[in-house]
Design an enzyme around this catalytic site. Structure first.
Site, short mmCIF file in Angstrom:
data_model
loop_
_atom_site.label_atom_id
_atom_site.label_comp_id
_atom_site.label_asym_id
_atom_site.label_seq_id
_atom_site.Cartn_x
_atom_site.Cartn_y
_atom_site.Cartn_z
N TRP A 185 0.77 2.22 -3.33
CA TRP A 185 1.64 2.92 -3.46
C TRP A 185 2.31 3.71 -3.40
O TRP A 185 1.76 5.24 -3.58
CB TRP A 185 1.27 2.79 -5.07
CG TRP A 185 2.71 2.73 -5.58
CD1 TRP A 185 3.49 2.70 -5.94
CD2 TRP A 185 2.10 4.35 -6.62
NE1 TRP A 185 4.26 2.73 -7.26
CE2 TRP A 185 4.24 4.24 -7.67
CE3 TRP A 185 1.58 5.20 -6.68
CZ2 TRP A 185 4.03 4.98 -8.18
CZ3 TRP A 185 1.97 7.00 -7.51
CH2 TRP A 185 3.67 6.34 -8.39
N GLU A 224 1.79 -2.12 -3.31
CA GLU A 224 1.73 -1.74 -5.03
C GLU A 224 3.50 -2.01 -5.25
O GLU A 224 3.65 -0.81 -5.08
CB GLU A 224 1.43 -0.97 -5.78
CG GLU A 224 1.08 -1.06 -7.82
CD GLU A 224 0.64 0.12 -7.93
OE1 GLU A 224 -0.27 0.14 -7.38
OE2 GLU A 224 0.45 0.41 -9.38
N LYS A 226 6.94 -1.50 -7.95
CA LYS A 226 7.08 -0.93 -8.64
C LYS A 226 8.52 -1.21 -9.59
O LYS A 226 9.85 -1.19 -8.44
CB LYS A 226 6.47 0.45 -9.27
CG LYS A 226 6.86 1.06 -10.26
CD LYS A 226 6.39 2.60 -10.52
CE LYS A 226 6.23 3.50 -11.42
NZ LYS A 226 5.51 4.22 -12.01
N ASP A 257 0.74 -5.00 -10.32
CA ASP A 257 0.64 -3.97 -11.92
C ASP A 257 1.28 -4.66 -12.91
O ASP A 257 2.26 -5.68 -12.75
CB ASP A 257 0.96 -2.99 -11.21
CG ASP A 257 0.64 -1.24 -12.35
OD1 ASP A 257 0.50 -1.94 -13.63
OD2 ASP A 257 -0.26 -0.49 -12.46
N HIS A 260 4.83 -3.17 -14.73
CA HIS A 260 5.33 -2.64 -13.33
C HIS A 260 6.62 -3.32 -13.50
O HIS A 260 7.52 -3.59 -12.59
CB HIS A 260 5.08 -3.12 -12.06
CG HIS A 260 4.49 -1.27 -10.93
ND1 HIS A 260 3.72 -1.14 -10.15
CD2 HIS A 260 3.81 -0.59 -12.27
CE1 HIS A 260 3.61 0.00 -10.54
NE2 HIS A 260 2.78 0.48 -11.74
N HIS A 284 -3.34 -4.57 -10.99
CA HIS A 284 -3.51 -3.67 -11.71
C HIS A 284 -3.38 -4.20 -12.93
O HIS A 284 -2.70 -3.86 -13.74
CB HIS A 284 -2.86 -2.23 -11.50
CG HIS A 284 -3.04 -1.56 -10.18
ND1 HIS A 284 -2.99 -0.66 -9.81
CD2 HIS A 284 -4.42 -1.59 -9.07
CE1 HIS A 284 -3.02 0.24 -8.68
NE2 HIS A 284 -4.33 -0.75 -8.29
N ASP A 292 6.19 1.52 -17.90
CA ASP A 292 4.84 1.68 -17.86
C ASP A 292 3.84 2.78 -18.42
O ASP A 292 4.17 3.73 -17.31
CB ASP A 292 5.04 1.76 -16.02
CG ASP A 292 4.16 2.45 -15.65
OD1 ASP A 292 3.58 0.95 -15.82
OD2 ASP A 292 3.88 2.42 -14.12
N ASP A 294 1.17 3.19 -19.28
CA ASP A 294 -0.31 3.26 -19.02
C ASP A 294 -1.02 3.48 -20.45
O ASP A 294 -2.21 3.49 -20.45
CB ASP A 294 0.01 3.89 -18.23
CG ASP A 294 -0.24 3.97 -16.63
OD1 ASP A 294 -1.12 2.77 -16.03
OD2 ASP A 294 0.84 4.44 -15.55
N ASP A 324 -5.90 -0.04 -14.19
CA ASP A 324 -4.71 1.25 -13.89
C ASP A 324 -3.88 1.49 -15.32
O ASP A 324 -3.15 1.23 -15.69
CB ASP A 324 -3.58 0.68 -12.54
CG ASP A 324 -2.69 1.96 -12.06
OD1 ASP A 324 -3.47 3.39 -13.11
OD2 ASP A 324 -1.10 2.04 -12.33
C1 RNT Z 1 1.84 3.91 -10.40
C2 RNT Z 1 1.03 2.88 -9.93
C3 RNT Z 1 -0.68 3.20 -8.92
C4 RNT Z 1 -0.57 4.43 -9.78
C5 RNT Z 1 -2.53 4.58 -9.36
C6 RNT Z 1 -2.69 6.31 -10.12
O1 RNT Z 1 2.84 3.47 -10.94
O2 RNT Z 1 0.89 2.54 -10.73
O3 RNT Z 1 -0.96 2.17 -9.41
O4 RNT Z 1 -1.32 4.87 -11.67
O5 RNT Z 1 -2.01 4.74 -7.96
ZN ZN Z 2 -0.56 0.58 -10.63
#
Ligand code: RNT
Ligand code: ZN
Length: 416
Positions: A185, A224, A226, A257, A260, A284, A292, A294, A324
């Site tokens: 990513w 990955e 986004k 993810d 995302h 993820h 996003d 997290d 993630d």
């Molecule tokens: C970031 C991505 C990625 C990170 C990690 C730390 O938006 O989701 O995967 O969160 O690599």
């Molecule tokens: Zn991620």
């Protein structure tokens, strides 16, 4: 006494599910085999051991709850403890900045397998398999563009980094006799308008192709996509369509993810198309709150739908599950356990779906019956099955993991 209750409840649940054609023992066996790749970066707010600096490069942690792991021993200790509270045998997902650099500064284009030897030894001792990530954020050369940078010096630096990471992942895979999944990513994008969207995407494709040239059979790369990064709101080089096309044409694994996507999109809807065009998926599992963000994964509709869709599409075995999220505002160990167990609950619910009957109804055009069974399935006693799964695997059942985490906080993390 409690144990007896759990057993009894399971017995009833088993019969209840059997009545609609679902074998709970089989679902439990499947869940036991389902490995979740624990993201090492929840222990320390994505800081790592390279320069002990704040996180930068499109992502951000918020909160300052005490007890962050500050070094490699503390990260390992935390993961070892986390393992004791989870049923099943899980993996550990490392980022390059978590290397064992022995107090030396090792720049990203210098990293070698030897910097991960102690991780491989530790993983073997702890019966865990490793996954890996190249790290393009939190570095003076991160800027807005890394692998898509028109400046050849910067671009080459990141190509070299990512190539080296692939070799490290391959060594991990070899050592553990199972492919190491390496996520790529890069945050590359632009804060403001750009008039050269195509140009950066062309550079990125070229960089990725160069990175993938070497044949490394014991690792698998995944890519990955986004929507946008913080400070990079106007343009993302590695968008969903970009990586979907890249993975489809290169026959590579796509990383989905759950944070995302646009907030109104249901991520699960991408699963079936991706499974048609890419060989495998890396997940993820996260929880976006308005962006996003997290947040810690919970058993919400998005996560349930994702796993239901995977099971419905016969794709669970083609998906690698990773977490993630990085919440620095609550007990970080607690965040791990809540998120991992929530993911397991979602997998289990998906495995317990009366799919044969539902498909039969649908094929017969019995749409009322399909809707009715979908609704009824929501209130079947899945909790009894999940409790029994944990009991069977000798880990705390229900909320019993709370005092265990409080104890670890008292004795370990609060002293940091
Ligand atoms: C970031 C991505 C990625 C990170 C990690 C730390 O938006 O989701 O995967 O969160 O690599
Ligand atoms: Zn991620």
């Amino acid at each position: 006494m409690k144990e007896e209750l759990i057993q009894q409840s399971y017995k009833i649940a088993k019969e209840r599910y059997a009545a609609i054609g679902v074998d709970t023992d089989k679902a439990i066996a499947e869940l036991e085999k389902t490995q979740i790749s624990l993201h090492c970066w929840q222990t320390d707010d994505v800081v790592g051991f390279e320069r002990n600096d704040a996180l930068s490069g499109g992502i951000q942690t918020t909160g300052n709850y005490p007890g962050r792991a500050r070094n490699i021993d503390e990260v390992r200790k935390d993961i070892e403890f986390v393992k004791t509270l989870l049923a099943g045998n899980h993996r550990l997902n490392l980022h390059e900045i978590y290397g064992d650099f022995g107090g030396q500064f090792v720049d990203r284009d210098q990293v070698e397998v030897k910097h991960f030897q102690s991780w491989m030894d530790w993983a073997k001792e702890n019966n865990m398999k490793l996954d890996f990530n190249s790290t393009s954020f939190s570095h003076p050369k991160s800027g807005e563009l890394t692998l898509s940078n028109p400046d050849p010096a910067i671009r080459e630096f990141w190509i070299e980094h990512t190539k080296r990471c692939r070799r490290i992942a391959d060594a991990m895979g070899k050592a553990q006799g199972d492919p190491c999944i390496m996520n790529i990513w890069v945050h590359d994008g632009s804060k403001d308008l750009t008039v050269q969207r195509k140009k950066y995407r062309e550079i990125l494709v070229d960089s990725l192709d160069k990175i993938m040239e070497e044949n490394l059979p014991d690792m698998k790369a995944c890519f990955e996509a986004k929507l946008f990064g913080i400070g990079l709101e106007s343009y993302t080089v590695g968008s969903h369509d970009f990586y979907t096309a890249y993975c489809a044409t290169r026959k590579q694994m796509y990383t989905l993810d759950t944070g995302h996507y646009e907030q109104t999109e249901n991520v699960s809807d991408f699963v079936s198309t991706l499974l048609m065009y890419v060989p495998e998926l890396m997940l993820h599992v996260s929880r976006p709150v308005r962006w996003d963000s997290d947040h810690v994964t919970i058993m919400n509709d998005q996560t349930l739908d994702l796993f239901k869709e995977l099971v419905r599409a016969d794709g669970l075995h083609r998906a690698h599950i990773g977490l993630d999220y990085f919440d620095a505002s609550i007990n970080r160990i607690g965040a791990y356990i809540v998120g991992t167990r929530a993911t397991q609950k979602c997998v289990l619910q998906a495995l317990l779906e009366p799919l044969a009957k539902l498909r039969e109804y649908e094929n017969n055009g019995q749409n009322f019956e399909r809707l009715a069974l979908l609704e009824e399935a929501k209130s079947l006693p899945f909790g009894a099955v999940f409790d029994y799964f944990n009991l069977k695997n000798n880990v705390p059942v229900g909320e019993d993991f709370i005092p265990a985490i409080q104890e670890y906080e008292k004795n370990v993390t609060s002293k940091r």
